[in-house]
Design a protein around this motif. Sequence first.
Motif, PDB file in Angstrom:
ATOM      1  N   PRO A  39      63.351  -4.821 -90.226  1.00  0.00           N
ATOM      2  CA  PRO A  39      63.486  -5.579 -91.474  1.00  0.00           C
ATOM      3  C   PRO A  39      62.171  -6.213 -91.892  1.00  0.00           C
ATOM      4  CG  PRO A  39      64.360  -6.843 -89.648  1.00  0.00           C
ATOM      5  CD  PRO A  39      64.051  -5.480 -89.104  1.00  0.00           C
ATOM      6  N   LYS A  40      62.099  -6.558 -93.156  1.00  0.00           N
ATOM      7  CA  LYS A  40      60.932  -7.286 -93.632  1.00  0.00           C
ATOM      8  C   LYS A  40      60.931  -8.686 -93.044  1.00  0.00           C
ATOM      9  CE  LYS A  40      60.185  -4.784 -97.925  1.00  0.00           C
ATOM     10  NZ  LYS A  40      60.068  -4.883 -99.413  1.00  0.00           N
ATOM     11  N   ALA A  41      59.758  -9.270 -92.996  1.00  0.00           N
ATOM     12  CA  ALA A  41      59.611 -10.609 -92.434  1.00  0.00           C
ATOM     13  C   ALA A  41      59.482 -11.620 -93.566  1.00  0.00           C
ATOM     14  CB  ALA A  41      58.368 -10.662 -91.555  1.00  0.00           C
ATOM     15  N   THR A  42      60.164 -12.729 -93.422  1.00  0.00           N
ATOM     16  CA  THR A  42      59.986 -13.844 -94.355  1.00  0.00           C
ATOM     17  C   THR A  42      59.219 -14.929 -93.619  1.00  0.00           C
ATOM     18  OG1 THR A  42      62.049 -13.325 -95.488  1.00  0.00           O
ATOM     19  CG2 THR A  42      61.119 -15.521 -95.834  1.00  0.00           C
ATOM     20  N   ILE A  43      57.976 -15.062 -93.955  1.00  0.00           N
ATOM     21  CA  ILE A  43      57.062 -15.961 -93.268  1.00  0.00           C
ATOM     22  C   ILE A  43      56.578 -17.020 -94.235  1.00  0.00           C
ATOM     23  CG2 ILE A  43      54.914 -16.147 -91.963  1.00  0.00           C
ATOM     24  CD1 ILE A  43      57.091 -14.525 -90.547  1.00  0.00           C
ATOM     25  N   ARG A  44      56.923 -18.267 -93.923  1.00  0.00           N
ATOM     26  CA  ARG A  44      56.527 -19.390 -94.763  1.00  0.00           C
ATOM     27  C   ARG A  44      56.886 -19.159 -96.224  1.00  0.00           C
ATOM     28  NH1 ARG A  44      50.509 -19.721 -92.905  1.00  0.00           N
ATOM     29  NH2 ARG A  44      50.965 -18.231 -91.263  1.00  0.00           N
ATOM     30  N   GLY A  45      58.087 -18.609 -96.420  1.00  0.00           N
ATOM     31  CA  GLY A  45      58.595 -18.409 -97.771  1.00  0.00           C
ATOM     32  C   GLY A  45      58.143 -17.132 -98.439  1.00  0.00           C
ATOM     33  N   GLN A  46      57.288 -16.363 -97.783  1.00  0.00           N
ATOM     34  CA  GLN A  46      56.789 -15.126 -98.369  1.00  0.00           C
ATOM     35  C   GLN A  46      57.359 -13.928 -97.605  1.00  0.00           C
ATOM     36  OE1 GLN A  46      52.522 -15.194 -98.529  1.00  0.00           O
ATOM     37  NE2 GLN A  46      52.474 -16.738-100.150  1.00  0.00           N
ATOM     38  N   THR A  47      57.774 -12.914 -98.339  1.00  0.00           N
ATOM     39  CA  THR A  47      58.330 -11.702 -97.736  1.00  0.00           C
ATOM     40  C   THR A  47      57.227 -10.670 -97.556  1.00  0.00           C
ATOM     41  OG1 THR A  47      60.466 -12.120 -98.769  1.00  0.00           O
ATOM     42  CG2 THR A  47      60.055  -9.889 -97.988  1.00  0.00           C
ATOM     43  N   MET A  48      57.191 -10.085 -96.359  1.00  0.00           N
ATOM     44  CA  MET A  48      56.184  -9.068 -96.073  1.00  0.00           C
ATOM     45  C   MET A  48      56.787  -7.994 -95.199  1.00  0.00           C
ATOM     46  SD  MET A  48      53.805 -11.026 -93.228  1.00  0.00           S
ATOM     47  CE  MET A  48      53.480 -12.389 -94.321  1.00  0.00           C
ATOM     48  N   SER A  49      56.139  -6.853 -95.138  1.00  0.00           N
ATOM     49  CA  SER A  49      56.596  -5.765 -94.282  1.00  0.00           C
ATOM     50  C   SER A  49      56.376  -6.144 -92.822  1.00  0.00           C
ATOM     51  CB  SER A  49      55.835  -4.479 -94.596  1.00  0.00           C
ATOM     52  OG  SER A  49      54.476  -4.607 -94.197  1.00  0.00           O
ATOM     53  N   GLU A  50      57.120  -5.504 -91.947  1.00  0.00           N
ATOM     54  CA  GLU A  50      56.918  -5.727 -90.504  1.00  0.00           C
ATOM     55  C   GLU A  50      55.495  -5.360 -90.118  1.00  0.00           C
ATOM     56  OE1 GLU A  50      56.203  -4.399 -86.597  1.00  0.00           O
ATOM     57  OE2 GLU A  50      56.644  -2.967 -88.208  1.00  0.00           O
ATOM     58  N   ASP A  51      54.967  -4.297 -90.729  1.00  0.00           N
ATOM     59  CA  ASP A  51      53.606  -3.863 -90.437  1.00  0.00           C
ATOM     60  C   ASP A  51      52.600  -4.952 -90.794  1.00  0.00           C
ATOM     61  OD1 ASP A  51      51.858  -1.467 -89.707  1.00  0.00           O
ATOM     62  OD2 ASP A  51      51.062  -1.962 -91.688  1.00  0.00           O
ATOM     63  N   ALA A  52      52.785  -5.572 -91.942  1.00  0.00           N
ATOM     64  CA  ALA A  52      51.893  -6.661 -92.346  1.00  0.00           C
ATOM     65  C   ALA A  52      52.031  -7.854 -91.411  1.00  0.00           C
ATOM     66  CB  ALA A  52      52.193  -7.075 -93.788  1.00  0.00           C
ATOM     67  N   TRP A  53      53.262  -8.121 -90.944  1.00  0.00           N
ATOM     68  CA  TRP A  53      53.477  -9.211 -89.986  1.00  0.00           C
ATOM     69  C   TRP A  53      52.721  -8.955 -88.691  1.00  0.00           C
ATOM     70  CZ3 TRP A  53      55.862  -8.594 -85.186  1.00  0.00           C
ATOM     71  CH2 TRP A  53      56.070  -9.788 -84.465  1.00  0.00           C
ATOM     72  N   GLU A  54      52.704  -7.715 -88.221  1.00  0.00           N
ATOM     73  CA  GLU A  54      51.947  -7.404 -86.998  1.00  0.00           C
ATOM     74  C   GLU A  54      50.475  -7.742 -87.173  1.00  0.00           C
ATOM     75  OE1 GLU A  54      52.463  -3.914 -84.653  1.00  0.00           O
ATOM     76  OE2 GLU A  54      54.454  -3.484 -85.464  1.00  0.00           O
ATOM     77  N   ASP A  55      49.924  -7.383 -88.330  1.00  0.00           N
ATOM     78  CA  ASP A  55      48.525  -7.726 -88.580  1.00  0.00           C
ATOM     79  C   ASP A  55      48.333  -9.232 -88.670  1.00  0.00           C
ATOM     80  OD1 ASP A  55      47.451  -5.166 -88.566  1.00  0.00           O
ATOM     81  OD2 ASP A  55      47.844  -4.839 -90.693  1.00  0.00           O
ATOM     82  N   LEU A  56      49.237  -9.901 -89.349  1.00  0.00           N
ATOM     83  CA  LEU A  56      49.139 -11.352 -89.529  1.00  0.00           C
ATOM     84  C   LEU A  56      49.123 -12.086 -88.196  1.00  0.00           C
ATOM     85  CD1 LEU A  56      49.318 -13.821 -91.546  1.00  0.00           C
ATOM     86  CD2 LEU A  56      51.798 -13.721 -91.171  1.00  0.00           C
ATOM     87  N   THR A  57      49.883 -11.574 -87.216  1.00  0.00           N
ATOM     88  CA  THR A  57      50.027 -12.274 -85.940  1.00  0.00           C
ATOM     89  C   THR A  57      49.214 -11.622 -84.821  1.00  0.00           C
ATOM     90  OG1 THR A  57      52.074 -11.038 -85.487  1.00  0.00           O
ATOM     91  CG2 THR A  57      52.294 -13.188 -86.553  1.00  0.00           C
ATOM     92  N   TYR A  58      48.109 -10.976 -85.185  1.00  0.00           N
ATOM     93  CA  TYR A  58      47.123 -10.518 -84.207  1.00  0.00           C
ATOM     94  C   TYR A  58      47.770  -9.633 -83.123  1.00  0.00           C
ATOM     95  CZ  TYR A  58      44.782 -14.523 -86.351  1.00  0.00           C
ATOM     96  OH  TYR A  58      44.266 -15.422 -87.246  1.00  0.00           O
TER      97      TYR A  58
END
Length: 426
Positions: A89-108
């Motif tokens: 599923p997509k990630a909702t991070i701090r109110g913003q929706t992003m792809s799981e792939d983008a979340w992996e990049d965001l969290t190093y």
Amino acid sequence: MSFARSPLTRVLALALALSPIAPLCAQTAPSHVLPDGTVPPALAAARMHMLEAPENMLTFHNMDQLFQTRVVPRSGPIAPLAHADAPLPKATIRGQTMSEDAWEDLTYTSAFLVMRDGKILHESYRNNTDERTHFISFSMAKTFTSMLVGIAVAQGAIHSIDDPATLYVPELKGSGYDGVTIRQLLQMRSGTDYEERYDFGASPSIAAQIFLNAIVANKERFADMAPRMKRKLAPGSHFNYSTLDTSVLGWVLERATKRPLADFTAHYLWQPLGTESYGFWLADGGPGVGRELNGMAYNATLRDFARFGQMMLDSGRFNGRQIVPADWMKQATTMTPNADPGTPPPPASVTNPFARSGYGYQIWKLDDTGAFTALGLQGQFIYVHPATRTVIVKLSFFPEEGSPKSDAALEDTLAYFRTLTEWKAK
């Protein structure tokens, strides 16, 4: 482990230890010492800075190039891991929706795997890593140590975890560890006068001395400081996160089992798991001298960490075998609150969930859902959520511990873990 800045280094730590490594690499590791037995200056300097960004993206999966190692060989048929691949599923991070792939990049993220009901839903690699790459676990190794203690108890090598550590390591008599039980070590309630804070400079803290002398220079063993420790509080009375406590557990295991820790790991944990690759412990000295750094330094592949997580989920059973006793898993994941009786909870401004959580036998409680995790410095997780039969392994390279970026990465990581446990795969 917890590091503070100094003019010489910005090494850090937590409530804690180049290119993809082929299997041959651990068998032909480079020399780490000069003819006189000392560590070459350039290598010592690299060890001092191994945790710093951006180099940590590389060092965290090349630790056998920096340290002495003790190989933990695999053997026998590989336990298969079935696939039921599904888009996450997509990630909702701090109110913003992003792809799981983008979340992996965001969290190093360097490697990420999600399993449910023993089947892999997702597996991904980044930063020049793949299924053969061996990643440092940092303090996830503490949970491995806990499982090994449970195995040793089942074998009768350790008679009882209420035995004093001095029964197995008499060198601790007269120190702050005199009278401390194995159970109290497992719970990090030894009461010794030790703070997991790495202050360098003209008067380095005890933890910094251990880091410099044992990990960087290999002049002494990590546990050698234990017989010199003083008593601060009554054993069992207070929680105090301490890699030294875990190191003493490793010493107890050596003495109780009468074999090196790597050998015991291989025969009674790693090979029964049906792993697909070898593992290796980092060591604080050469063969015959150094000991395995059992509080911070097991290295393995992503899938093999997942096998370990599935074993914990299934009450110590995996690959058709009861590897760790089921009653030990129950004890190990029965959490004691970190805060001592009468101590007020941390203020709401403290976002780190581990400041509010509980601790079992070298395992962290995350929330009230029954989830628990093996946790390593700078974003290493083997997360187990029994209610949904979910296992998540995330191997990261967070920035400096305690920095705003690191705190945000931790929050964002756990937010997506919650999303995954609430998500129903189709």
